[in-house]
Design an enzyme around this catalytic site. Structure first.
Site, PDB file in Angstrom:
ATOM      1  CD  GLU A 285     -11.725  38.156 -29.200  1.00 46.74           C
ATOM      2  OE1 GLU A 285     -11.764  39.379 -29.205  1.00 46.74           O
ATOM      3  OE2 GLU A 285     -11.887  37.489 -28.159  1.00 46.74           O
TER       4      GLU A 285
HETATM    5  C1  NGO Z   1     -15.433  39.779 -27.728  1.00 46.26           C
HETATM    6  C2  NGO Z   1     -14.602  38.607 -27.270  1.00 46.26           C
HETATM    7  C3  NGO Z   1     -14.823  38.278 -25.793  1.00 46.26           C
HETATM    8  C4  NGO Z   1     -14.786  39.532 -24.949  1.00 46.26           C
HETATM    9  C5  NGO Z   1     -15.789  40.531 -25.474  1.00 46.26           C
HETATM   10  C6  NGO Z   1     -15.743  41.809 -24.679  1.00 46.26           C
HETATM   11  C7  NGO Z   1     -16.328  37.879 -28.517  1.00 46.26           C
HETATM   12  C8  NGO Z   1     -17.225  37.020 -29.268  1.00 46.26           C
HETATM   13  N1  NGO Z   1     -15.111  37.551 -28.114  1.00 46.26           N
HETATM   14  O1  NGO Z   1     -16.640  39.127 -28.125  1.00 46.26           O
HETATM   15  O2  NGO Z   1     -13.861  37.366 -25.370  1.00 46.26           O
HETATM   16  O3  NGO Z   1     -15.095  39.210 -23.624  1.00 46.26           O
HETATM   17  O4  NGO Z   1     -15.582  40.828 -26.829  1.00 46.26           O
HETATM   18  O5  NGO Z   1     -16.629  42.773 -25.131  1.00 46.26           O
END
Ligand code: NGO
Length: 526
Positions: A334
């Site tokens: 992200e």
């Molecule tokens: C995503 C995000 C995290 C969140 C999570 C919540 C990943 C790999 N990055 O997973 O920052 O906490 O979802 O479900």
């Protein structure tokens, strides 16, 4: 009519109880675990590779000793002590640990030539004269001990059924992740998770140490990261951080139980706590406020600044030094505030730093599209609706030799609610009831990622909505047991119908450990 049906039911139950008692030999007492519906070896979770029931078994009682063999075997001795420590409380027996291998009791045998057991597997042979556990490694003996423990009642002494179990894992990596950044949890709380997971042969603990809301590990070269950046959490609580000694203590504790710690320092996104702690890490030289909300994707390290790479090198250097395991996780998920070209350039350099510190990179699967370094491991966290192109990038990386850890968010994310009634948790990947978490095949989950490319499975527990140890347990259990079986048991022995019974048989053990688990209505808990 109703009375008749009830009588019939009672008779059937009685018959089942009697036949089960007979199969367990003369020493078994009615009411012992596993529950009446399962013959003794059938309750094992994860299901072992093969079982042969034969004749009477070994009665464990006040005279039982644990024999750790002849010769130096110091580590075997340690495994023996550890097993004794695990069982003494529940069994109420003294279980002394002695050297040598002759005589009745529980015998631990290290045999580097043992066949069919691999690096982590074992053979367990039980007869009236005792139980022999054989493995090529101390880790294998430790896992054998967990199986043996499951063959005894959850509490009190009992009889290990006669026969042989031969066992080894399907996948090398069977992991749990906990996010101590969104909500802070102590090392002691994480150790308790380790205790709850090793009975099921989990062997990796990924700790998500840093995120926008908090930096949880002290770093000597950048002390404000923890001191200031660790000083809050989601919702604005006081947060906290682990000293290096505390982290090292967790690593040692897990290591003694054959669990490797995989530390994650998330970058180039998810870094607000670091940016807030050091103005010099920001492109404009101005530190943002600390953050206590739950948005993702808004922060980025300053990719064009040399100081950023000094930071990366010094931080990862200290973490690598404290971590004996081979993996260092650098996040990479992200990075919505990092332009694609910058992301690639940054990840190239960060991966090189990991290599220079003697570790192997693990990163979330977004790295697959941006040039994973040789040997880098990709952690897949997509779901059924993830874009085909994104999945294809993971598949082509896998085909180029990158091992994949599977954490599909619509199967293994422990922060997803079980159903609409679950209080903590998120729903962006859908509800994940116990059956859904279990009923899929890691060897055939992603098109183009063959079983041979799958290093293993991991269930992450993100903690935006999980603020207490009780909620943590509720979300993790019993789904973590499904992960354990998916990671360990041969494909042929997987199946929801058998699994839900094995899982039900674990209920009294989870109860005995005081685990706050979700009593899913889909499981026939006794
Ligand atoms: C995503 C995000 C995290 C969140 C999570 C919540 C990943 C790999 N990055 O997973 O920052 O906490 O979802 O479900």
């Amino acid at each position: 009519m109703r009375v008749l049906r009830r009588t019939l039911g009672t008779l059937l139950a009685l018959g089942a109880a009697l036949s089960c008692t007979a199969a367990r030999g003369d020493d078994a007492r009615p009411g012992d675990d596993p529950p009446a519906a399962l013959a003794p070896f059938e309750g094992l979770l994860p299901a072992p590779v093969s079982v042969r029931a034969a004749g009477p078994g070994y009665a464990v009682g006040p005279g039982t000793v644990i024999r750790t063999g002849a010769g130096p075997g110091e580590e075997v001795r340690r495994v023996g002590e550890l097993l004794a420590e695990q069982w003494r409380g529940p069994s109420g027996l003294p279980l002394p640990v002695v050297g040598g291998s002759d005589g009745d009791g529980i015998r631990l045998r290290l045999d580097e030539e043992a066949e069919g057991v691999g690096d982590e597997g074992y053979r367990l042979e039980s007869a009236p004269g005792g139980v022999t556990l054989t493995a090529r490694t101390p880790a294998g003996l430790f896992h054998a001990g967990q199986t043996l423990r499951q063959l005894l009642p959850a509490a009190g002494p009992g009889t290990v059924p006669g026969g042989t179990v031969e066992d080894r894992p399907r996948f090398a990596y069977r992991g749990a992740m906990v996010d101590v950044a969104r909500h802070f949890f102590t090392v002691e709380q994480v150790k308790r998770y380790v205790d709850q997971l090793v009975p099921y042969k989990v062997n990796a603990l990924h700790v998500h140490l840093t995120d926008d809301q908090g930096w949880r590990l002290a770093v000597d070269s950048w002390p404000r990261l923890a001191e200031y950046g660790g000083g809050t959490e989601v919702g604005g609580g006081p947060g906290g951080y682990w000293t290096k000694e505390q982290y090292a203590d967790l690593v040692a504790y897990a290591g003694e139980r054959y669990v490797d710690v995989v530390p994650e320092i998330d970058m180039p996104g998810h870094v607000n706590a670091a940016l807030a702690s050091y103005a010099e890490l920001n492109c404009d030289g101005r530190a943002p406020e600390r953050y206590t909300g739950t948005k993702v994707g808004f922060s980025s390290l300053c990719v064009g600044k040399e100081r950023t790479y000094e930071f990366v090198d010094e931080v990862l250097g200290e973490v690598a030094e404290l971590t004996p395991g081979r993996y260092l996780h650098i996040g990479g998920d992200e990075a919505h505030s990092t332009p694609a070209a910058d992301y690639e350039a940054f990840m190239d350099r960060a991966q090189a730093v990991v290599g220079r510190h003697g570790k192997t990179v693990v990163a979330w699967h977004q790295l697959s599209a941006a040039g994973p370094a040789e040997g880098a491991v990709l952690q897949y966290w997509g779901h059924d609706r993830t874009a085909a192109a994104e999945k294809a990038a993971v598949a082509s990386a896998a085909q180029a030799g990158h091992p994949v850890i599977l954490s599909p968010s619509d199967r293994l994310y422990l922060d997803m609610k079980y159903d609409a009634a679950t209080k903590p948790g998120l729903t962006w990947a859908g509800y994940v009831p116990v059956e859904r978490a279990y009923s899929w095949d890691p060897g055939a989950h992603l098109a183009g990622v063959p079983e041979s490319a799958v290093l293993g499975v991991e269930a992450p527990l993100w903690t935006e909505t999980v603020a207490t140890r009780a909620d943590w347990e509720f979300m993790a259990f019993p789904r973590m047991l499904g992960l354990a079986e998916l990671g360990w048991s041969p494909a042929g022995s997987l199946g929801w119908d058998g699994y839900r019974k094995r899982l039900a048989a674990q209920g009294p053990r989870l109860d005995a450990q005081g685990v706050n688990y979700h009593r899913s209505p889909d499981v026939p808990w006794s």
